[in-house]
Design a protein around this motif. Sequence first.
Motif, mmCIF file in Angstrom:
data_model
loop_
_atom_site.group_PDB
_atom_site.id
_atom_site.type_symbol
_atom_site.label_atom_id
_atom_site.label_comp_id
_atom_site.label_asym_id
_atom_site.label_seq_id
_atom_site.Cartn_x
_atom_site.Cartn_y
_atom_site.Cartn_z
ATOM 1 N N ASP B 120 0.814 -1.225 0.000
ATOM 2 C CA ASP B 120 0.000 0.000 0.000
ATOM 3 C C ASP B 120 0.846 1.273 0.000
ATOM 4 O OD1 ASP B 120 -2.334 -1.388 -0.018
ATOM 5 O OD2 ASP B 120 -2.672 -1.261 2.146
ATOM 6 N N VAL B 121 2.133 1.122 0.186
ATOM 7 C CA VAL B 121 2.993 2.304 0.296
ATOM 8 C C VAL B 121 3.322 2.836 -1.102
ATOM 9 C CG1 VAL B 121 5.271 3.122 0.997
ATOM 10 C CG2 VAL B 121 3.978 1.568 2.474
ATOM 11 N N HIS B 122 3.295 4.155 -1.222
ATOM 12 C CA HIS B 122 3.649 4.809 -2.489
ATOM 13 C C HIS B 122 4.728 5.833 -2.186
ATOM 14 C CE1 HIS B 122 3.269 7.710 -5.826
ATOM 15 N NE2 HIS B 122 2.765 6.715 -6.536
ATOM 16 N N ILE B 123 5.867 5.684 -2.854
ATOM 17 C CA ILE B 123 7.015 6.546 -2.569
ATOM 18 C C ILE B 123 7.373 7.392 -3.796
ATOM 19 C CG2 ILE B 123 9.502 6.578 -2.065
ATOM 20 C CD1 ILE B 123 8.092 5.628 0.343
ATOM 21 N N THR B 124 7.462 8.677 -3.558
ATOM 22 C CA THR B 124 7.978 9.583 -4.588
ATOM 23 C C THR B 124 9.339 10.103 -4.140
ATOM 24 O OG1 THR B 124 5.777 10.288 -5.286
ATOM 25 C CG2 THR B 124 7.596 11.782 -5.791
ATOM 26 N N ALA B 125 10.297 10.036 -5.016
ATOM 27 C CA ALA B 125 11.631 10.566 -4.715
ATOM 28 C C ALA B 125 11.780 11.924 -5.383
ATOM 29 C CB ALA B 125 12.709 9.613 -5.228
ATOM 30 N N MET B 126 12.071 12.921 -4.568
ATOM 31 C CA MET B 126 12.298 14.268 -5.117
ATOM 32 C C MET B 126 13.774 14.453 -5.428
ATOM 33 S SD MET B 126 10.116 17.031 -2.958
ATOM 34 C CE MET B 126 10.416 18.324 -4.172
ATOM 35 N N ASN B 135 22.288 10.934 -10.681
ATOM 36 C CA ASN B 135 21.939 9.578 -10.247
ATOM 37 C C ASN B 135 20.488 9.217 -10.572
ATOM 38 O OD1 ASN B 135 24.483 9.178 -9.043
ATOM 39 N ND2 ASN B 135 23.847 10.319 -7.211
ATOM 40 N N ALA B 136 19.847 9.993 -11.428
ATOM 41 C CA ALA B 136 18.401 9.845 -11.647
ATOM 42 C C ALA B 136 18.025 8.430 -12.085
ATOM 43 C CB ALA B 136 17.923 10.863 -12.683
ATOM 44 N N ALA B 137 18.774 7.864 -13.010
ATOM 45 C CA ALA B 137 18.417 6.534 -13.526
ATOM 46 C C ALA B 137 18.484 5.491 -12.411
ATOM 47 C CB ALA B 137 19.345 6.152 -14.670
ATOM 48 N N GLU B 138 19.522 5.575 -11.579
ATOM 49 C CA GLU B 138 19.673 4.601 -10.481
ATOM 50 C C GLU B 138 18.564 4.775 -9.442
ATOM 51 O OE1 GLU B 138 22.112 6.494 -11.638
ATOM 52 O OE2 GLU B 138 23.389 4.997 -12.612
ATOM 53 N N ILE B 139 18.226 6.027 -9.148
ATOM 54 C CA ILE B 139 17.147 6.278 -8.170
ATOM 55 C C ILE B 139 15.830 5.733 -8.720
ATOM 56 C CG2 ILE B 139 15.775 8.080 -7.033
ATOM 57 C CD1 ILE B 139 18.368 9.810 -6.997
ATOM 58 N N ALA B 140 15.570 6.018 -9.976
ATOM 59 C CA ALA B 140 14.309 5.560 -10.584
ATOM 60 C C ALA B 140 14.216 4.038 -10.588
ATOM 61 C CB ALA B 140 14.199 6.098 -12.010
ATOM 62 N N ALA B 141 15.363 3.380 -10.690
ATOM 63 C CA ALA B 141 15.354 1.915 -10.799
ATOM 64 C C ALA B 141 15.173 1.226 -9.453
ATOM 65 C CB ALA B 141 16.662 1.449 -11.449
ATOM 66 N N VAL B 142 15.238 1.963 -8.366
ATOM 67 C CA VAL B 142 15.121 1.317 -7.042
ATOM 68 C C VAL B 142 13.721 0.727 -6.887
ATOM 69 C CG1 VAL B 142 15.026 1.764 -4.545
ATOM 70 C CG2 VAL B 142 16.851 2.787 -5.941
ATOM 71 N N PRO B 143 13.620 -0.583 -6.610
ATOM 72 C CA PRO B 143 12.293 -1.168 -6.386
ATOM 73 C C PRO B 143 11.624 -0.493 -5.184
ATOM 74 C CG PRO B 143 13.975 -2.877 -6.632
ATOM 75 C CD PRO B 143 14.707 -1.575 -6.517
ATOM 76 N N GLY B 144 10.383 -0.120 -5.350
ATOM 77 C CA GLY B 144 9.679 0.563 -4.258
ATOM 78 C C GLY B 144 9.603 2.063 -4.443
ATOM 79 N N VAL B 145 10.461 2.616 -5.319
ATOM 80 C CA VAL B 145 10.287 4.025 -5.718
ATOM 81 C C VAL B 145 9.251 4.029 -6.839
ATOM 82 C CG1 VAL B 145 11.353 5.998 -6.880
ATOM 83 C CG2 VAL B 145 12.566 4.827 -5.017
ATOM 84 N N ASP B 146 8.119 4.650 -6.568
ATOM 85 C CA ASP B 146 7.008 4.599 -7.511
ATOM 86 C C ASP B 146 6.969 5.782 -8.465
ATOM 87 O OD1 ASP B 146 5.434 2.264 -6.337
ATOM 88 O OD2 ASP B 146 5.686 3.555 -4.585
ATOM 89 N N CYS B 147 7.573 6.892 -8.034
ATOM 90 C CA CYS B 147 7.360 8.141 -8.772
ATOM 91 C C CYS B 147 8.576 9.045 -8.577
ATOM 92 C CB CYS B 147 6.091 8.808 -8.216
ATOM 93 S SG CYS B 147 5.611 10.346 -9.006
ATOM 94 N N LEU B 148 8.884 9.834 -9.590
ATOM 95 C CA LEU B 148 9.953 10.825 -9.493
ATOM 96 C C LEU B 148 9.364 12.228 -9.559
ATOM 97 C CD1 LEU B 148 12.821 9.536 -11.852
ATOM 98 C CD2 LEU B 148 12.490 9.076 -9.402
ATOM 99 N N ALA B 149 9.995 13.141 -8.821
ATOM 100 C CA ALA B 149 9.551 14.541 -8.849
ATOM 101 C C ALA B 149 10.783 15.426 -8.772
ATOM 102 C CB ALA B 149 8.622 14.829 -7.678
ATOM 103 N N ILE B 150 10.589 16.671 -9.137
ATOM 104 C CA ILE B 150 11.690 17.627 -9.131
ATOM 105 C C ILE B 150 11.412 18.728 -8.099
ATOM 106 C CG2 ILE B 150 10.636 18.969 -11.033
ATOM 107 C CD1 ILE B 150 13.452 19.655 -11.998
ATOM 108 N N GLY B 151 12.461 19.169 -7.422
ATOM 109 C CA GLY B 151 12.355 20.332 -6.545
ATOM 110 C C GLY B 151 13.042 21.496 -7.238
ATOM 111 N N PRO B 152 12.323 22.244 -8.056
ATOM 112 C CA PRO B 152 12.976 23.220 -8.934
ATOM 113 C C PRO B 152 13.651 24.378 -8.192
ATOM 114 C CG PRO B 152 10.580 23.367 -9.124
ATOM 115 C CD PRO B 152 10.869 22.166 -8.275
#
Lengths: 251, 246
Positions: B120-126, B135-152
């Motif tokens: 049930d957990v949903h994780i977004t990495a900023m 490191n974006a590709a490696e972060i995105a590939a982590v199992p359990g990271v569901d979504c990517l976001a930017i802190g502009p």
Amino acid sequence: MSFRLNPLKQTATRPRLGVRVDAARNPALAALLKAVEVDYVEIDARSAGAPAETVSASALLARALGLPLVVAMAELDRETFGPYLDGGAGGLHLPAVASVMAAEAVVAATRYGPLGSRSTFEPGPQNDYADDPQDLGWLNRNLYVGVELSTVLAPVEIAAIAALDGIDAISPSDDGETGEAWLSGLSKVAAIAAGAGKLAFARVTRLDDIEPALRAGATMITFSDEATVLHDGFARAVTFCQDRLRERVFA
Amino acid sequence: MSVANPFLSGLGAGRVLIGTWVMMLHDRQTLATVKRAGLDFVRLDMEHTPVPLRVVGDLARRASDIGLGLWLRPTGAQPRFIEAAIRAGINTLYLPQIEDAAAAERAVAAARSAADRAEDVHITAMLESRRAFANAAEIAAVPGVDCLAIGPADLAQDIGTYGTPGEAASVEPYKLLLRAAALQAGKQWEMGTWSLGDIASWVGRGCPILTHLTDTAVLRQGYREAQAVFEAVLARRAQLTEAGHA
């Protein structure tokens, strides 16, 4: 000790624009409203969403910011609005005044002696915790009180109410309407208020209602409320987003 | 108790979720108002607002009751903040300052171990720095990271363009990097929008989650609009009066 002057009690050279707050939930809203430079805020205590303690915290912040905070009440009795006044509200909007006697009772309940019989205790939000004994005459002069008038009142009675020392503003009754009949009533009330050197307040919910209310002679206009502003702002974005999605689908 | 998570089932088939940040009006009435306006979610922010976790938990339950998604950005992405949020009933987390895959893995592990049901957990990495984007590709590939976001804003500080005329242009390529990393890893991605033009732009580029403005920004805009109308009417009247006297 320097007192915080209530801007609503200063002579104005132009009409004022305020905004309505339906539910006094976070005093920080006063800082936001000050930043957008509205002239006053009206907290609506006619619904259940304005606990006196939160209104008081908002009022203290508003006073410090020089933003007048007016509380709109559902009832005329002093036991109901007294805590808001002692909590630091800069003014009241009171409903359904149906006679000159009722207006005199408002003056009695909202003003200290000798003008009225408002009770006092110790320094508090009402005088910014300043001098003791308090300068009750000055506090009287610094408090704004507006009343909504019942539709049963004759012009001569409205004029008598407007002339009362202790009544700063009058308004036609607020039944949520802003149509021709309401504008006609506002126009009559505003003319009487102007003749007595008093203010005329009105509430509007749509941008399009601002100009007619000003034209009718309102000198204080309270615009909409935070829930409506939020709803309308987001609904516009959602509709726009859905339209762009449809375009994408059909492209 | 965990509340249901619409972010795990609300996307797909070209659907776009649209929501907002709630920075000030932390109460049930605001949730009802934005739901009525058609928003899909709200995001509360403990990193930049002083909202207590008990209030967030209460609002998460209320949001779930009315079918509104609720995200939380905790104070930080350290396990203690994540565990506290999960215990308060928040299972959709928007984690700030994720710099590398190791940080993402620690966050996912903390969330999953604290949750009653890890699924049930949903994780977004900023991603908020040049290092994070490297490191974006490696972060995105982590199992359990569901979504990517930017802190502009923080990214612009890191780049050195914050508050300058070149800020928006300097951040734009990173938004495209974010999109590419998410799509390559088969993850969701989210974008903040600050105008209707932004919405059009990101819907056109297939963004599945849009966070539009904040509650305070909409209030400021709405009241400024009213004030502009008020001032325009007064100016017109002044002109008419002047003309009448002339």
